[in-house]
Design a protein around this motif. Structure first.
Motif, PDB file in Angstrom:
ATOM      1  N   MET A 122       0.870  -1.278   0.193  1.00 16.65           N
ATOM      2  CA  MET A 122       0.033  -0.072  -0.042  1.00 16.65           C
ATOM      3  C   MET A 122       0.778   1.451  -0.020  1.00 16.65           C
ATOM      4  N   GLN A 123       1.905   1.160  -0.937  1.00 11.21           N
ATOM      5  CA  GLN A 123       2.717   2.318  -0.816  1.00 11.21           C
ATOM      6  C   GLN A 123       1.720   3.807  -1.499  1.00 11.21           C
ATOM      7  N   PRO A 124       1.022   3.385  -2.371  1.00 17.65           N
ATOM      8  CA  PRO A 124       0.212   4.777  -2.903  1.00 17.65           C
ATOM      9  C   PRO A 124      -0.482   5.453  -1.514  1.00 17.65           C
ATOM     10  N   ALA A 176      -3.841   0.085   6.149  1.00 19.00           N
ATOM     11  CA  ALA A 176      -3.916   1.474   5.290  1.00 19.00           C
ATOM     12  C   ALA A 176      -5.319   2.238   5.359  1.00 19.00           C
ATOM     13  N   HIS A 177      -6.400   1.493   5.155  1.00 21.96           N
ATOM     14  CA  HIS A 177      -7.830   2.012   5.388  1.00 21.96           C
ATOM     15  C   HIS A 177      -8.226   2.258   6.892  1.00 21.96           C
ATOM     16  N   GLN A 178      -7.783   1.645   7.693  1.00 21.97           N
ATOM     17  CA  GLN A 178      -7.676   1.601   9.070  1.00 21.97           C
ATOM     18  C   GLN A 178      -7.266   3.001   9.628  1.00 21.97           C
ATOM     19  N   ARG A 179      -5.996   3.158   9.006  1.00 25.39           N
ATOM     20  CA  ARG A 179      -5.206   4.318   9.316  1.00 25.39           C
ATOM     21  C   ARG A 179      -5.949   5.873   8.646  1.00 25.39           C
ATOM     22  N   ILE A 180      -6.426   5.605   7.556  1.00 22.16           N
ATOM     23  CA  ILE A 180      -7.209   6.678   6.894  1.00 22.16           C
ATOM     24  C   ILE A 180      -8.366   6.838   7.807  1.00 22.16           C
ATOM     25  N   ALA A 181      -9.099   5.807   8.059  1.00 22.84           N
ATOM     26  CA  ALA A 181     -10.221   5.944   9.128  1.00 22.84           C
ATOM     27  C   ALA A 181      -9.990   6.762  10.338  1.00 22.84           C
ATOM     28  N   MET A 203      -0.159 -12.491  -2.603  1.00 22.65           N
ATOM     29  CA  MET A 203      -0.842 -13.628  -1.831  1.00 22.65           C
ATOM     30  C   MET A 203      -1.026 -13.594  -0.184  1.00 22.65           C
ATOM     31  N   ASN A 204       0.206 -12.926   0.371  1.00 25.89           N
ATOM     32  CA  ASN A 204       0.057 -12.979   1.727  1.00 25.89           C
ATOM     33  C   ASN A 204       0.140 -11.765   2.431  1.00 25.89           C
ATOM     34  N   GLU A 205       0.864 -10.716   1.801  1.00 25.51           N
ATOM     35  CA  GLU A 205       1.041  -9.550   2.389  1.00 25.51           C
ATOM     36  C   GLU A 205      -0.086  -8.501   2.332  1.00 25.51           C
ATOM     37  N   PHE A 206      -0.715  -8.522   1.231  1.00 21.72           N
ATOM     38  CA  PHE A 206      -1.592  -7.521   0.703  1.00 21.72           C
ATOM     39  C   PHE A 206      -2.991  -7.398   1.674  1.00 21.72           C
TER      40      PHE A 206
END
Length: 496
Positions: A274-276, A320-325, A310-313
């Motif tokens: 989730m670099q973007p 990432a979305h929890q951080r934005i929230a 497969m494993n990290e995404f």
């Protein structure tokens, strides 16, 4: 046309499809819960999914490579078949989970027609059901955006020009058959396989013209496949805003489409970790005309290939979305709205248009290396328009002066070619395409309903399949043999 395991729904309703996808109006903005004026930056992530169809069934039948993986677990990384299958459907679990937690997730999805057909052939209703949820559930709009693509994962620069629109329409037929016409109406962005953009004037023009005619409003492009009109590379700031890709053919006709820019190369870690999102957190609004618009970091990666995806995404996507929230919740307490959001491509562009920013304001770009071509075709004082012969002569002149000059297009990696060393696949592609159009085009012109017949669709299927990029990715051997066999069957069908 209902899906059939023996023949995918790839043709037969061209007029209805074209009328359906051209309906005007915003698709995502009316349902968006984002306020453009409050956004400083945004990130848009897309996942690309594909498995080719290969003549490798028990009796030589066309089957999905995913099925082949299951049937031959000891070969290569075929033991990952179950993991791949889970990747294809897991967003139907992750997105609702995030929404339930109070997050505001976004994801764009690009699935090849080969892959859809493979799920049907294998009877994988679990995967198809998950994808139907992602495509049709009203509660998941605007969180999920589907992107169109070529049905059989063909690479545009080396696809015969008459077949570009056939590839686009075949995917639209299949998507509508699986998920319904309303779902297809929401597909407004296009993801070219291998991020491969033609730079030959006639091929690029034909591609963009076909996309516009098929209802697409924007195209995802790799930053190194385009340039400014003066030949300069796009600045970092320019990659963070929409651009307007202008295509001009050898007759001087032009057509354009909005382009969102994918930055950097082919690295699944960009999306897998989730670099973007984290890049967007450090960005502010970008100047455009007399005002500013939110910066957009756009990335796409294979959704199943490699350990990272497969494993990290999944964990990285959720975090990432929890951080934005969390930042949004914190902002609501302090009276300051969140400045960075997840967004999808069409939603971003429609919100801009709603604010009075349309494509005429975007910087103009063209396909890479074209700046070397136009001066030869537009000599000072000339009043004669160029033609195809003049374009070919100019290309030959440039190649003679600079062996690195190429009109084979550019993709997200320049480390391999879908042309060099593949004459034994490219020549059959061109031969089958020529025979197909020689036989069917006059007949379809007289009776468009001919595209509904099994004879037409069987020949079209083999034409599309032969153009699959995988047959020119893995080198000479088994994969080029697959191409040879598909070509043989296609020619036999046309002869009969």
């Amino acid at each position: 046309m209902p899906p059939s395991p023996s023949l995918p729904p790839i043709a037969g309703h061209e007029a209805e499809i074209l009328a359906l996808v051209q309906l005007p109006g915003a698709v995502f903005a009316p349902h968006s819960n984002l306020q453009l004026e409050q956004i400083h930056s945004a990130f848009a992530c897309a996942l690309h999914m594909h498995q080719p169809s290969i003549p490798a069934g028990a009796n030589g039948e066309l089957i999905s490579h995913l099925q082949y993986m299951y049937e031959h677990p000891g070969e290569g990384d075929n033991h990952n078949a179950d993991a791949f299958a889970h990747c294809y459907k897991r967003l139907a679990e992750i997105i609702p989970q995030l929404i339930g937690e109070g997050c505001n997730p976004r994801i764009m999805l690009d699935y090849s027609g080969n892959l859809f057909w493979g799920f049907e052939q294998m009877g994988r209703q679990d995967i198809l059901g998950a994808l139907r949820t992602l495509a049709c559930d009203p509660s998941l709009q605007p969180h999920v955006e589907w992107l169109g693509t070529f049905w059989s994962h063909a690479v545009a620069p080396s696809t015969p020009i008459p077949d570009l629109k056939l590839q686009i329409l075949a995917w639209q037929h299949h998507f509508a058959a699986l998920f319904g016409p309303e779902a297809l109406q929401r597909v407004k962005g296009f993801s070219p396989p291998e991020m491969h953009l033609p730079n030959h004037p006639d091929t690029l023009y034909a591609l963009v013209k076909a996309l516009v005619e098929c209802g697409y409003r924007w195209l995802l492009v790799q930053e190194h496949s385009v340039e400014n009109p003066d030949g300069s590379s796009l600045s970092r700031e320019q990659t963070l805003i929409p651009n307007r890709l202008v295509a001009r053919n050898s007759s001087g006709d032009t057509v354009s489409i909005t382009a969102l820019i994918k930055t950097q190369g082919s690295d699944t870690k960009l999306v897998g970790q989730m670099q973007p999102c984290y890049e967007a957190l450090g960005l502010g609004r970008q100047p455009l005309g007399a005002g500013t618009i939110p910066a957009l970091v756009c990335q796409i990666a294979d959704g199943e290939n490699g350990g990272v995806m497969m494993n990290e995404f999944p964990a990285a996507f959720i975090q990432a979305h929890q951080r934005i929230a969390s930042k949004t919740a914190e902002g609501s307490k302090t009276g300051q709205a969140s400045k960075t959001v997840a967004i999808n491509g069409s939603e971003y562009l429609e919100l801009l248009e709603g604010a009075g920013v349309n494509s005429t304001a975007f910087p103009v770009i063209q396909a890479v290396q074209q700046h070397k071509l136009w001066p030869l075709l537009d000599p000072q004082g000339s009043t004669e328009p160029p033609d195809a012969a003049a374009v070919q002569a100019a290309i030959a002149q440039l190649q003679a002066a600079d062996p690195s000059f190429s009109m084979a297009g550019a993709s997200w990696t320049n480390n391999l070619s879908w042309v060099e060393g593949y004459a034994n696949v490219l020549e059959p592609i061109n031969q089958l395409s020529a025979r197909f159009h020689q036989h069917f085009d006059p007949l379809v012109a007289v009776d468009p309903a001919l595209t509904q017949t099994p004879a037409y669709q069987q020949c079209l299927l083999h034409l599309l399949l032969l153009q699959t990029s995988c047959f020119r990715y893995w080198g000479q051997g088994t994969w080029t043999d697959y191409a040879r066999e598909i070509h043989r069957r296609g020619m036999e069908l046309l002869s009969n």
